[in-house]
Design a protein around this motif. Sequence first.
Motif, PDB file in Angstrom:
ATOM      1  N   PHE A  20       0.836  -1.208   0.000  1.00 58.25           N
ATOM      2  CA  PHE A  20       0.000   0.000   0.000  1.00 58.25           C
ATOM      3  C   PHE A  20       0.870   1.258   0.000  1.00 58.25           C
ATOM      4  O   PHE A  20       0.845   2.056  -0.947  1.00 58.25           O
ATOM      5  CB  PHE A  20      -0.923  -0.083   1.228  1.00 58.25           C
ATOM      6  CG  PHE A  20      -1.570   1.209   1.632  1.00 58.25           C
ATOM      7  CD1 PHE A  20      -2.160   2.039   0.689  1.00 58.25           C
ATOM      8  CD2 PHE A  20      -1.607   1.589   2.983  1.00 58.25           C
ATOM      9  CE1 PHE A  20      -2.769   3.238   1.072  1.00 58.25           C
ATOM     10  CE2 PHE A  20      -2.211   2.772   3.367  1.00 58.25           C
ATOM     11  CZ  PHE A  20      -2.788   3.603   2.424  1.00 58.25           C
ATOM     12  N   VAL A  21       1.681   1.433   1.021  1.00 57.50           N
ATOM     13  CA  VAL A  21       2.520   2.636   1.100  1.00 57.50           C
ATOM     14  C   VAL A  21       3.640   2.564   0.062  1.00 57.50           C
ATOM     15  O   VAL A  21       3.946   3.549  -0.624  1.00 57.50           O
ATOM     16  CB  VAL A  21       3.115   2.809   2.513  1.00 57.50           C
ATOM     17  CG1 VAL A  21       4.027   4.024   2.559  1.00 57.50           C
ATOM     18  CG2 VAL A  21       2.008   2.937   3.557  1.00 57.50           C
ATOM     19  N   ASP A  41       9.625  -7.557  -3.524  1.00 57.87           N
ATOM     20  CA  ASP A  41       8.396  -7.849  -2.761  1.00 57.87           C
ATOM     21  C   ASP A  41       8.018  -9.304  -2.981  1.00 57.87           C
ATOM     22  O   ASP A  41       8.091  -9.797  -4.110  1.00 57.87           O
ATOM     23  CB  ASP A  41       7.252  -6.920  -3.217  1.00 57.87           C
ATOM     24  CG  ASP A  41       6.177  -6.778  -2.165  1.00 57.87           C
ATOM     25  OD1 ASP A  41       5.575  -7.808  -1.794  1.00 57.87           O
ATOM     26  OD2 ASP A  41       5.927  -5.649  -1.713  1.00 57.87           O
ATOM     27  N   SER A  45       1.378  -9.495   1.227  1.00 60.28           N
ATOM     28  CA  SER A  45       0.179  -8.674   1.502  1.00 60.28           C
ATOM     29  C   SER A  45       0.000  -7.625   0.411  1.00 60.28           C
ATOM     30  O   SER A  45      -0.393  -6.491   0.692  1.00 60.28           O
ATOM     31  CB  SER A  45       0.280  -8.014   2.879  1.00 60.28           C
ATOM     32  OG  SER A  45       1.493  -7.289   3.002  1.00 60.28           O
ATOM     33  N   SER A  63      11.502 -12.815  -1.183  1.00 59.23           N
ATOM     34  CA  SER A  63      11.714 -12.214   0.141  1.00 59.23           C
ATOM     35  C   SER A  63      13.088 -11.558   0.226  1.00 59.23           C
ATOM     36  O   SER A  63      14.087 -12.134  -0.226  1.00 59.23           O
ATOM     37  CB  SER A  63      11.601 -13.293   1.219  1.00 59.23           C
ATOM     38  OG  SER A  63      12.015 -12.744   2.458  1.00 59.23           O
ATOM     39  N   CYS A  85       6.982  -5.775   5.704  1.00 54.30           N
ATOM     40  CA  CYS A  85       6.583  -6.228   7.047  1.00 54.30           C
ATOM     41  C   CYS A  85       5.678  -7.433   6.875  1.00 54.30           C
ATOM     42  O   CYS A  85       5.230  -7.732   5.770  1.00 54.30           O
ATOM     43  CB  CYS A  85       5.837  -5.145   7.815  1.00 54.30           C
ATOM     44  SG  CYS A  85       4.150  -4.859   7.215  1.00 54.30           S
ATOM     45  N   ASN A 102       9.513 -12.313   8.220  1.00 54.80           N
ATOM     46  CA  ASN A 102       9.194 -11.272   7.237  1.00 54.80           C
ATOM     47  C   ASN A 102       9.231  -9.860   7.806  1.00 54.80           C
ATOM     48  O   ASN A 102       9.015  -8.902   7.070  1.00 54.80           O
ATOM     49  CB  ASN A 102       7.808 -11.539   6.634  1.00 54.80           C
ATOM     50  CG  ASN A 102       7.812 -12.804   5.812  1.00 54.80           C
ATOM     51  OD1 ASN A 102       8.295 -12.816   4.685  1.00 54.80           O
ATOM     52  ND2 ASN A 102       7.322 -13.897   6.389  1.00 54.80           N
ATOM     53  N   SER A 126      10.691   2.092   7.614  1.00 59.78           N
ATOM     54  CA  SER A 126       9.315   2.428   8.014  1.00 59.78           C
ATOM     55  C   SER A 126       9.060   1.895   9.415  1.00 59.78           C
ATOM     56  O   SER A 126       8.686   0.740   9.600  1.00 59.78           O
ATOM     57  CB  SER A 126       8.315   1.854   7.020  1.00 59.78           C
ATOM     58  OG  SER A 126       8.480   0.461   6.912  1.00 59.78           O
ATOM     59  N   TYR A 157       4.319  -8.197  15.869  1.00 54.69           N
ATOM     60  CA  TYR A 157       4.491  -7.146  14.853  1.00 54.69           C
ATOM     61  C   TYR A 157       5.131  -5.919  15.490  1.00 54.69           C
ATOM     62  O   TYR A 157       6.107  -5.357  14.971  1.00 54.69           O
ATOM     63  CB  TYR A 157       3.120  -6.787  14.247  1.00 54.69           C
ATOM     64  CG  TYR A 157       3.128  -5.531  13.402  1.00 54.69           C
ATOM     65  CD1 TYR A 157       3.403  -5.594  12.037  1.00 54.69           C
ATOM     66  CD2 TYR A 157       2.861  -4.276  13.956  1.00 54.69           C
ATOM     67  CE1 TYR A 157       3.420  -4.435  11.252  1.00 54.69           C
ATOM     68  CE2 TYR A 157       2.880  -3.124  13.188  1.00 54.69           C
ATOM     69  CZ  TYR A 157       3.155  -3.204  11.842  1.00 54.69           C
ATOM     70  OH  TYR A 157       3.174  -2.061  11.081  1.00 54.69           O
ATOM     71  N   LYS A 161       8.832  -4.219  14.731  1.00 53.68           N
ATOM     72  CA  LYS A 161       9.067  -2.851  14.263  1.00 53.68           C
ATOM     73  C   LYS A 161      10.093  -2.145  15.161  1.00 53.68           C
ATOM     74  O   LYS A 161      10.925  -1.383  14.684  1.00 53.68           O
ATOM     75  CB  LYS A 161       7.762  -2.041  14.221  1.00 53.68           C
ATOM     76  CG  LYS A 161       6.687  -2.548  13.295  1.00 53.68           C
ATOM     77  CD  LYS A 161       7.144  -2.811  11.874  1.00 53.68           C
ATOM     78  CE  LYS A 161       7.627  -1.609  11.101  1.00 53.68           C
ATOM     79  NZ  LYS A 161       7.948  -1.965   9.683  1.00 53.68           N
ATOM     80  N   VAL A 187      -1.670   5.212   8.545  1.00 55.04           N
ATOM     81  CA  VAL A 187      -1.732   5.654   7.153  1.00 55.04           C
ATOM     82  C   VAL A 187      -3.046   5.170   6.530  1.00 55.04           C
ATOM     83  O   VAL A 187      -3.468   4.037   6.779  1.00 55.04           O
ATOM     84  CB  VAL A 187      -0.551   5.087   6.340  1.00 55.04           C
ATOM     85  CG1 VAL A 187      -0.469   5.778   4.994  1.00 55.04           C
ATOM     86  CG2 VAL A 187       0.753   5.233   7.111  1.00 55.04           C
TER      87      VAL A 187
HETATM   88  N1  NAD Z   1      -0.040   1.476   7.108  1.00 62.11           N
HETATM   89  C1  NAD Z   1       0.188   1.948   8.333  1.00 62.11           C
HETATM   90  O1  NAD Z   1      -0.671   2.558   8.955  1.00 62.11           O
HETATM   91  C2  NAD Z   1       1.561   1.770   8.962  1.00 62.11           C
HETATM   92  C3  NAD Z   1       1.778   2.298  10.248  1.00 62.11           C
HETATM   93  C4  NAD Z   1       3.037   2.130  10.819  1.00 62.11           C
HETATM   94  C5  NAD Z   1       4.044   1.472  10.122  1.00 62.11           C
HETATM   95  N2  NAD Z   1       3.764   0.968   8.892  1.00 62.11           N
HETATM   96  C6  NAD Z   1       4.831   0.250   8.196  1.00 62.11           C
HETATM   97  O2  NAD Z   1       4.899   0.702   6.856  1.00 62.11           O
HETATM   98  C7  NAD Z   1       5.287  -0.365   6.008  1.00 62.11           C
HETATM   99  C8  NAD Z   1       4.321  -0.475   4.856  1.00 62.11           C
HETATM  100  O3  NAD Z   1       3.028  -0.747   5.364  1.00 62.11           O
HETATM  101  P1  NAD Z   1       1.762  -0.946   4.430  1.00 62.11           P
HETATM  102  O4  NAD Z   1       0.602  -0.433   5.161  1.00 62.11           O
HETATM  103  O5  NAD Z   1       2.065  -0.452   3.072  1.00 62.11           O
HETATM  104  O6  NAD Z   1       1.654  -2.522   4.431  1.00 62.11           O
HETATM  105  P2  NAD Z   1       1.646  -3.556   3.224  1.00 62.11           P
HETATM  106  O7  NAD Z   1       1.314  -4.878   3.805  1.00 62.11           O
HETATM  107  O8  NAD Z   1       0.746  -3.062   2.130  1.00 62.11           O
HETATM  108  O9  NAD Z   1       3.138  -3.511   2.713  1.00 62.11           O
HETATM  109  C9  NAD Z   1       4.138  -4.393   3.151  1.00 62.11           C
HETATM  110  C10 NAD Z   1       4.770  -4.990   1.928  1.00 62.11           C
HETATM  111  O10 NAD Z   1       5.870  -5.810   2.311  1.00 62.11           O
HETATM  112  C11 NAD Z   1       5.824  -6.981   1.494  1.00 62.11           C
HETATM  113  N3  NAD Z   1       6.608  -8.025   2.160  1.00 62.11           N
HETATM  114  C12 NAD Z   1       6.247  -8.776   3.231  1.00 62.11           C
HETATM  115  N4  NAD Z   1       7.251  -9.613   3.555  1.00 62.11           N
HETATM  116  C13 NAD Z   1       8.261  -9.383   2.668  1.00 62.11           C
HETATM  117  C14 NAD Z   1       9.540  -9.955   2.485  1.00 62.11           C
HETATM  118  N5  NAD Z   1       9.985 -10.959   3.277  1.00 62.11           N
HETATM  119  N6  NAD Z   1      10.305  -9.485   1.478  1.00 62.11           N
HETATM  120  C15 NAD Z   1       9.871  -8.492   0.654  1.00 62.11           C
HETATM  121  N7  NAD Z   1       8.643  -7.924   0.787  1.00 62.11           N
HETATM  122  C16 NAD Z   1       7.856  -8.364   1.779  1.00 62.11           C
HETATM  123  C17 NAD Z   1       4.347  -7.275   1.363  1.00 62.11           C
HETATM  124  O11 NAD Z   1       4.026  -8.153   0.318  1.00 62.11           O
HETATM  125  C18 NAD Z   1       3.810  -5.870   1.131  1.00 62.11           C
HETATM  126  O12 NAD Z   1       3.864  -5.518  -0.224  1.00 62.11           O
HETATM  127  C19 NAD Z   1       5.352  -1.610   6.881  1.00 62.11           C
HETATM  128  O13 NAD Z   1       6.686  -1.856   7.243  1.00 62.11           O
HETATM  129  C20 NAD Z   1       4.554  -1.241   8.109  1.00 62.11           C
HETATM  130  O14 NAD Z   1       4.993  -1.910   9.271  1.00 62.11           O
HETATM  131  C21 NAD Z   1       2.546   1.085   8.295  1.00 62.11           C
END
Ligand code: NAD
Length: 355
Positions: A20-21, A41, A45, A63, A85, A102, A126, A157, A161, A187
């Motif tokens: 997503f981000v 990626d 997720s 990964s 994540c 992961n 992040s 989780y 982090k 976010v």
């Molecule tokens: N969305 C929020 O509100 C929020 C808040 C705090 C922190 N974060 C952090 O921001 C980051 C992005 O979050 P998001 O909301 O986009 O989540 P998301 O699940 O959409 O993105 C995480 C991405 O990491 C990929 N991934 C997982 N394991 C992997 C691996 N072993 N190797 C490579 N890629 C891998 C997933 O497929 C996914 O595309 C994360 O690290 C999350 O912890 C997000």
Amino acid sequence: MSQTQTLSGASILVVGGAGFVGGALCRHLLKLAPRRLTIVDNLLSADIANVPEHDVVEFIPGSIADDRVLTRLSADLEFVFHLACYHGNQSSILDPITDHQNNTLTTLKLFERLKDMPDLRKVVYSAAGCAVARKTFDTAQATAEDAPVSLIHDSPYSISKLVGEMYGNYYFRQHGLPYVAARFQNVYGPGEILGAGQWRGTPATVWRNVVPTFIWKALHGEALPVENGGIASRDFVFVDDIAQGLMACATNGTPGEAYNMASGVETSIGELAETINRLAGNSTPVAMAPARPWDHSGKRFGDPSKSRHRLGFAASVTLEDGLERTIRWTRDNRSRILAAMRRHARFVPEVKAYG
Ligand SMILES: NC(=O)c1ccc[n+]([C@@H]2O[C@H](COP(=O)([O-])OP(=O)(O)OC[C@H]3O[C@@H](n4cnc5c(N)ncnc54)[C@H](O)[C@@H]3O)[C@@H](O)[C@H]2O)c1
């Protein structure tokens, strides 16, 4: 130096760039014309459709904890954004080992691979505001970057982090890795697809975060499930603001420092539900639900002052405006979202009801 001057022509890696981000960040980075944009990626997720097709994009599926993937990384990387994540709290509670693989091991192995790269200018991690916020249901104080951090956590989780930040600080001090932590609050925005990626063991695979869940349900005339009287509060930040904040960390962040990616505005879940129902035209009253037993993170929001002063970063999209844009995007992308949700229909049968 401006973001355009710094990032254009650069060799950039985004780990978790299909997410997503990460997807939003890649779209913003491409506007700055990097020399190369490598995306790693494993689609745990995320959907492949979120990887942009572009001449400078190289997508490495797999990964970042996999040695074959790490070996494939070009040694001339200048900027790295680490967003991978194991999403999210509930999945990690069900399966802490997969979270470790992961969400913790990923960070360690990535930093170990990056530590000797000669051209690295910034590694942006992040981090999560929820991992450092004080657990309280009393009146919340804005969490500053230097607030004390508890050793007691609600989920693997959250632990992952925090460990990621610790590894970042270690690699900065020991190896000079130009590491910066971007600590996100909550976010939301276009591009967050309910059910994206693989089944991760709980219905939170589909209902992944409060904003897209409420918007989806409100657009379908359903009662929004408001837990614990809706008293918990969060700091909601629009996804394009976060992308700008990440690029500001890469451009102006000081290695070894953490920066809040926060709006500084506290919104209760009850208020959020009311606003979404109003904007989506949903007249069904909210449904009160019990508190989530594992979640002690009651009221919290972030202090944006350090990022404003040191990075020149401020969230610019108001919650009302951001929610309107997200509701519009959800309407326009309903079939794509539904297809992702339906892949988990065997485990979450309620999604079959959406025709
Ligand atoms: N969305 C929020 O509100 C929020 C808040 C705090 C922190 N974060 C952090 O921001 C980051 C992005 O979050 P998001 O909301 O986009 O989540 P998301 O699940 O959409 O993105 C995480 C991405 O990491 C990929 N991934 C997982 N394991 C992997 C691996 N072993 N190797 C490579 N890629 C891998 C997933 O497929 C996914 O595309 C994360 O690290 C999350 O912890 C997000």
